[in-house]
Design an enzyme around this catalytic site. Structure first.
Site, PDB file in Angstrom:
ATOM      1  N   GLU A  80      -5.494  -1.750   8.742  1.00 46.18           N
ATOM      2  CA  GLU A  80      -4.419  -0.960   8.163  1.00 46.18           C
ATOM      3  C   GLU A  80      -4.994   0.559   7.994  1.00 46.18           C
ATOM      4  O   GLU A  80      -5.928   0.743   7.971  1.00 46.18           O
ATOM      5  CB  GLU A  80      -3.667  -0.869   6.469  1.00 46.18           C
ATOM      6  CG  GLU A  80      -2.330  -0.445   6.165  1.00 46.18           C
ATOM      7  CD  GLU A  80      -2.364  -0.142   4.783  1.00 46.18           C
ATOM      8  OE1 GLU A  80      -3.033  -1.339   3.428  1.00 46.18           O
ATOM      9  OE2 GLU A  80      -1.269   0.265   4.476  1.00 46.18           O
ATOM     10  N   HIS A 119      -4.382  -7.886  -6.739  1.00 49.89           N
ATOM     11  CA  HIS A 119      -3.965  -6.627  -6.043  1.00 49.89           C
ATOM     12  C   HIS A 119      -3.761  -7.308  -5.120  1.00 49.89           C
ATOM     13  O   HIS A 119      -2.533  -7.088  -4.544  1.00 49.89           O
ATOM     14  CB  HIS A 119      -4.323  -5.439  -6.529  1.00 49.89           C
ATOM     15  CG  HIS A 119      -3.059  -4.217  -5.215  1.00 49.89           C
ATOM     16  ND1 HIS A 119      -3.048  -3.353  -5.383  1.00 49.89           N
ATOM     17  CD2 HIS A 119      -3.970  -4.054  -4.118  1.00 49.89           C
ATOM     18  CE1 HIS A 119      -2.381  -2.457  -5.558  1.00 49.89           C
ATOM     19  NE2 HIS A 119      -3.087  -3.142  -4.103  1.00 49.89           N
ATOM     20  N   GLU A 120      -4.671  -7.645  -4.211  1.00 51.92           N
ATOM     21  CA  GLU A 120      -4.485  -7.638  -2.937  1.00 51.92           C
ATOM     22  C   GLU A 120      -3.726  -9.594  -3.110  1.00 51.92           C
ATOM     23  O   GLU A 120      -2.724  -9.416  -1.895  1.00 51.92           O
ATOM     24  CB  GLU A 120      -5.995  -8.128  -2.340  1.00 51.92           C
ATOM     25  CG  GLU A 120      -6.934  -7.461  -2.420  1.00 51.92           C
ATOM     26  CD  GLU A 120      -6.321  -5.949  -2.372  1.00 51.92           C
ATOM     27  OE1 GLU A 120      -5.110  -5.893  -1.162  1.00 51.92           O
ATOM     28  OE2 GLU A 120      -6.742  -4.863  -2.580  1.00 51.92           O
ATOM     29  N   MET A 155      -8.459  -5.116   1.345  1.00 51.70           N
ATOM     30  CA  MET A 155      -7.061  -5.279   2.675  1.00 51.70           C
ATOM     31  C   MET A 155      -7.134  -6.699   2.481  1.00 51.70           C
ATOM     32  O   MET A 155      -7.108  -7.655   2.371  1.00 51.70           O
ATOM     33  CB  MET A 155      -7.618  -4.861   3.777  1.00 51.70           C
ATOM     34  CG  MET A 155      -6.572  -4.671   5.276  1.00 51.70           C
ATOM     35  SD  MET A 155      -5.518  -3.401   4.552  1.00 51.70           S
ATOM     36  CE  MET A 155      -3.739  -4.928   5.310  1.00 51.70           C
ATOM     37  N   GLU A 156      -5.042  -6.657   2.563  1.00 49.58           N
ATOM     38  CA  GLU A 156      -4.677  -7.776   1.849  1.00 49.58           C
ATOM     39  C   GLU A 156      -4.298  -8.643   3.583  1.00 49.58           C
ATOM     40  O   GLU A 156      -3.076  -9.517   3.390  1.00 49.58           O
ATOM     41  CB  GLU A 156      -2.852  -7.304   0.859  1.00 49.58           C
ATOM     42  CG  GLU A 156      -2.184  -5.956   1.961  1.00 49.58           C
ATOM     43  CD  GLU A 156      -2.107  -5.332   2.095  1.00 49.58           C
ATOM     44  OE1 GLU A 156      -3.361  -4.279   1.737  1.00 49.58           O
ATOM     45  OE2 GLU A 156      -1.268  -4.209   2.279  1.00 49.58           O
ATOM     46  N   ASN A 157      -4.787  -8.578   4.731  1.00 50.14           N
ATOM     47  CA  ASN A 157      -4.667  -9.328   5.482  1.00 50.14           C
ATOM     48  C   ASN A 157      -3.757 -10.556   5.516  1.00 50.14           C
ATOM     49  O   ASN A 157      -4.508 -11.182   3.982  1.00 50.14           O
ATOM     50  CB  ASN A 157      -5.450  -9.363   5.948  1.00 50.14           C
ATOM     51  CG  ASN A 157      -5.903  -8.072   6.582  1.00 50.14           C
ATOM     52  OD1 ASN A 157      -5.692  -7.037   7.151  1.00 50.14           O
ATOM     53  ND2 ASN A 157      -7.490  -8.074   5.334  1.00 50.14           N
ATOM     54  N   GLY A 189     -11.126  -0.139  -1.251  1.00 47.91           N
ATOM     55  CA  GLY A 189     -11.009  -2.033  -2.356  1.00 47.91           C
ATOM     56  C   GLY A 189     -11.289  -2.941  -1.311  1.00 47.91           C
ATOM     57  O   GLY A 189     -12.085  -3.601  -1.321  1.00 47.91           O
TER      58      GLY A 189
HETATM   59  N1  TRP Z   1      -3.545  -2.034   1.821  1.00 45.36           N
HETATM   60  C1  TRP Z   1      -4.837  -1.841   0.908  1.00 45.36           C
HETATM   61  C2  TRP Z   1      -4.900  -1.712  -0.333  1.00 45.36           C
HETATM   62  O1  TRP Z   1      -4.222  -1.792  -0.724  1.00 45.36           O
HETATM   63  C3  TRP Z   1      -5.244  -0.271   0.769  1.00 45.36           C
HETATM   64  C4  TRP Z   1      -6.107   0.073   2.422  1.00 45.36           C
HETATM   65  C5  TRP Z   1      -5.163   0.684   2.888  1.00 45.36           C
HETATM   66  C6  TRP Z   1      -6.526  -0.109   3.222  1.00 45.36           C
HETATM   67  N2  TRP Z   1      -5.637   1.120   4.398  1.00 45.36           N
HETATM   68  C7  TRP Z   1      -6.793   0.716   4.658  1.00 45.36           C
HETATM   69  C8  TRP Z   1      -8.243  -0.715   2.996  1.00 45.36           C
HETATM   70  C9  TRP Z   1      -8.159   1.053   4.950  1.00 45.36           C
HETATM   71  C10 TRP Z   1      -9.173  -0.503   3.596  1.00 45.36           C
HETATM   72  C11 TRP Z   1      -9.087   0.278   4.727  1.00 45.36           C
HETATM   73  O2  TRP Z   1      -4.517  -2.859  -0.751  1.00 45.36           O
HETATM   74 ZN    ZN Z   2      -2.750  -2.098  -1.767  1.00 44.88          ZN
END
Ligand code: TRP
Ligand code: ZN
Length: 881
Positions: free
Chosen positions: A128, A304-305, A270-272, A268
């Protein structure tokens, strides 16, 4: 590195793709410097699209080493490949065909931390928003959903653990000391949710049985040896899974859920899908190394994730303009989770503080943008406090307007309608309109109009008629690209408090719509008249901070004191106290700048003492009340012509007055709150520590002596108390032997753990005064410091720029120059990090003229530099406006 192309992306230009990729099969042959990625894409031409339309795929820094369509090589004119783009013109007439793409990438030299990179020897990905295109050519946009099958091959010694999204299918040995694993994710997903991790990692395991009876295997992977520090994160994960079933009716949907902690990460976490990747700061904790704030952060980010699995993954975004669709909603969900796990009132106050500290200045400055932006040059720069935090406030307002039952009904409808889709804000709002029958079209302006609305309020009590009238007026200033603003629908929770401290229930309300305890302001200016009010009430407006607005009300001092002591809403109490303290602090700043010592208001000093002593109140709440607004809070409220040295002087004078007035009482309370038993990170224990550490600071000021802090530092059996004592020693007695010894002892004990040492960097970066710059410079040569690591860089450079008002805003501008040098240096390796740090200068126009000019010159020097990244160029240009 991608340098600026000058391209502007607009919401109104959205168009679906000509081609779809329903299935993606990837094979990774992992090698540190030469990884081969083979992508087999099943492509589908959309109906009505001609076969002469080329298939245009995104790339970033890619090297194409092989390409076939339906197994056949293409002629020289059949395709064109650059590092940024693969255009395939020679396509079959059939509407379904297979494209096979082979690319070569280098995970070791990837310092942007986007795409496939290595962190402490572990292969990991971050896709992302647009990182997947650094792995293979693809339709790298969130409305292209694909089912992924991933085969990973790697050296068994180097990477015994091989992970990707979805469920594990197959694994085995290969020749030459290598092995493989195959993963399959049955849920169609956009490319930004793809993830791969491979490395030598330790793990802890657990399981969760969903309410429909499916057993899910849970694992958290961390650096070998750090497994015990992942136990709290695992506990938070199980509580999150349970809570989402109970509160939102959402169950998990795969056989496994994996979390991996890495030490080099831009954000912080990432929600993969099925494979969340975390900054290790948001996984690792134990009493010895983590503060209560760290524990709360882990709980919130894990939740959150995990919650993104439904709000983000099952229902994703049509395009990046809709980012708040997943982020604002998911922040709202993690806020509610923490409120339920801890103290709701304390959590809400903490949210309000964060919103005001980060989002309000963004909305008031050159980087202001709507919750749903209409245009961007670099999407990475829109992961902002506005999209996340204000985005969450907008969802909260929908719940306030509809009430909890219709809100839940609307959420259910949203999930039911859009599961498996890439949705828009319109879809989201429509679900609530359809579930409730209410018209939310005016409300939807919250997504469109940037800036913080101001509410100006006046009151009138008529004893003869027994009526109380509130007159409300909303206004919204111009923001970049938006001058004319429309009035918004603002939900204002309120109470009318009688002299006995109890809420009065009005007989009727006329004028603006009132439902229950909410006034709905919709016009620019409106009155609401309450009848049956037997005495002049004290009004409490914006209870629970029901809308992200500033409130200018003409309440007298005595009423604010009354509210601070009597409002049945703790958030209202805290708001009244904050208003009083801010007023006193601003008056103090004026006196200091006029060459006089600040005059301290005895009523306020007494009020703070009274709240501290009130044992019926939550300790955590009292700690929040005992911490006066910070220097940047005061600066924000002043708004222009800021002199940070005067702000600090005023704040210190108030702290000293409170400390001296309540010295005995604070000392007694400090002793009474001492630790008993073994450490527990629960909210109540954390609150007690927060209050006690607040008192430690006051005591040290009153005594003008570091001995209390030194004693606490030495005796501490947990990081919260140790770090708080270190903070007092370094910030209040920085030149003393006590401070030097404590810093030395801390380094000796934790010097092997960079994550813990971040606290050591931070405490020194934030020590007030002009000499901070030289200290920060010196700390950059510390063996653990590295500009390559985002956590280290944020701890030292980031905290210096955002949390050391007097040190960073030196009158001679030297710190701005240093900062500009750092930004330029970091930009060459990690543009996303550089751009984010640079936002520290967004409020430069509110400084007094001398500092303002120095800041402008530093920004101008950055802007004039050649070969800036898109990220930094975008921020610097908008900041200079
Ligand atoms: N989607 C992630 C969150 O908010 C955050 C995120 C977006 C992110 N871009 C990123 C994390 C790039 C790491 C690097 O939960
Ligand atoms: Zn998020």
């Amino acid at each position: 590195m991608r340098t600026d192309t000058g391209q502007l992306f607009r919401l109104e230009d959205y168009r679906p793709t000509d081609y779809l990729i329903p299935q993606t099969s990837l094979t990774f042959d992992l090698h540190p410097e030469r990884t081969i990625v083979r992508a087999v894409l099943s492509v589908e031409r959309r109906e009505g699209v001609s076969a002469s339309q080329p298939l245009v795929l995104d790339g970033d820094d890619l090297k194409l080493v092989g390409l076939t369509v339906n197994g056949a090589l293409l002629g020289d004119n059949g395709y064109r490949a650059t590092p940024e783009r693969l255009e395939i013109a020679e396509l079959p007439a059939e509407d379904r065909f297979t494209v096979e793409i082979v690319t070569e990438i280098n995970p070791t030299t990837n310092r942007q931390l986007m795409g496939l990179y290595r962190s402490s020897g572990v292969y990991c990905t971050q896709c992302e928003a647009e990182g997947f295109r650094r792995i293979t050519y693809f339709l790298d946009r969130p409305d292209v959903l694909s089912v992924y099958t991933v085969r990973i091959e790697a050296s068994k010694a180097e990477a015994p653990v091989l992970l990707s999204n979805g469920n594990p299918m197959e694994a085995g040995d290969l020749a030459g000391g290598r092995h493989f694993a195959v993963w399959h994710d049955p849920h169609p997903k956009p490319s930004y949710l793809f993830a791969l991790v491979a490395g030598d990692l330790g793990s802890i395991r657990d399981s969760f049985t969903t309410r429909s009876g499916t057993k899910v295997d849970l694992a958290i992977y961390v650096e070998d040896g750090k497994e015990p520090r992942a136990l709290y994160a695992m506990d938070a994960l199980k509580r999150s899974m349970q809570w989402d079933e109970e509160v939102f009716g959402r169950e998990y949907d795969l056989d496994v859920f994996n979390v991996v902690a890495v030490s080099d990460f831009n954000m912080g976490a990432m929600e993969n899908k099925g494979l969340n990747v975390f900054n290790d700061k948001y996984v690792l904790a134990d009493a010895e190394t983590a503060t209560d704030t760290d524990y709360a952060g882990i709980e919130a980010v894990i939740a959150h994730e995990y919650f993104h699995n439904w709000t983000g993954n099952r229902i994703t975004c049509r395009d990046w303009f809709q980012l708040c669709l997943k982020e604002g909603l998911t922040v709202f969900r993690d806020h509610e989770f923490s409120a339920d796990q801890r103290s709701r009132a304390v959590k809400r106050i903490a949210e309000v503080k964060t919103l005001k500290a980060h989002q309000f200045p963004e909305d008031a400055g050159p980087l202001a943008h709507p919750v749903r932006p209409r245009q961007y040059r670099e999407i990475n720069n829109f992961y902002t406090a506005t999209v996340y935090e204000k985005g969450s406030e907008v969802v909260r307002m929908i719940r306030t307007i509809l009430g909890p039952d219709l809100f839940r009904k609307g959420m259910d409808l949203y999930f039911e309608r859009h599961d498996g889709e890439a949705a828009t804000i319109e879809d989201f709002v429509k679900a609530f309109e359809d579930a409730s029958g209410r018209d939310l079209s005016q409300f939807a302006l919250w997504y469109e109009q940037a800036g913080t609305p101001n509410l100006s309020v006046s009151y009138d009590y008529d004893p003869a008629e027994k009526t109380f009238t509130i007159e409300l007026e909303q206004s919204l200033k111009a923001t970049p690209g938006q001058s004319r603003k429309k009035p918004m629908h603002i939900p204002i929770e309120f109470g009318l408090i009688g002299s006995d401290g109890k809420d009065i229930t009005p007989a009727s309300a006329t004028g603006a719509e009132v439902t229950g305890d909410v006034i709905h302001l919709r016009q620019r200016k409106e009155k609401v008249r309450f009848t049956g009010i037997g005495e002049r009430p004290v009004p409490s407006l914006l209870r629970g901070f029901s809308a992200p607005v500033t409130l200018a009300s003409e309440l007298p001092h005595e009423d604010l004191i009354f509210l601070a002591l009597n409002d049945s809403d703790p958030v209202g109490r805290w708001q009244a106290l904050t208003k009083l303290l801010t007023g006193a602090l601003i008056a103090g700043v004026k006196q200091v700048r006029g060459g006089k010592p600040p005059v301290i208001d005895a009523d306020i000093v007494n009020l703070v003492g009274e709240i501290a002593a009130n044992e019926t109140l939550d300790a955590a709440f009292r700690a929040l009340c005992l911490t006066p607004p910070g220097e940047s809070d005061i600066a924000r409220e002043i708004g222009d012509n800021i002199d940070p040295d005067a702000v600090l002087a005023s704040r210190e004078a108030l702290i000293k007055a409170i400390a001296e007035a309540h010295r005995q009482a604070f000392a007694a309370l400090y002793d009474k709150l001492a630790n008993t038993g073994t450490f527990s990170p629960d909210a109540e224990s954390a609150g007690r520590r927060a209050l006690r550490n607040c008192l430690l600071d006051y005591l040290s000021v009153a005594e003008a002596d570091p001995s209390h802090a030194t004693a606490q530092f030495r005796a501490a059996d947990n990081m919260t108390d140790r770090a708080a004592a270190l903070g007092v020693l370094v910030h209040r007695f920085g030149d003393s032997d006590s401070a030097r010894e404590a810093l030395g002892a801390f380094e000796e004990r934790f010097g092997g753990d960079p994550l813990v040492m971040d606290k050591w960097f931070m405490v020194q970066a934030t020590r007030p005064g002009a000499a901070a710059l030289d200290r920060v410079r010196a700390l950059m040569s510390h063996r653990l410091f590295s500009l390559d690591n985002p956590n280290r860089t944020r701890a030292l450079i980031g905290l210096f720029a955002t949390a050391n008002q007097t040190g960073f805003n030196r009158a001679d501008g030297a710190a701005y120059d240093f900062f500009a040098d750092m930004i330029l240096k970091i930009d060459r390796e990690n543009p996303q990090l550089a751009a984010r740090l640079l936002t520290a200068l967004r409020s430069w126009r509110s400084l007094e003229p001398v500092r303002r000019e120095h800041a402008r010159a530093a920004l101008a020097r950055i802007a004039a530099t050649e070969k800036l990244s898109t990220d930094v160029k975008d921020i610097v240009e908008r900041t200079l406006g």
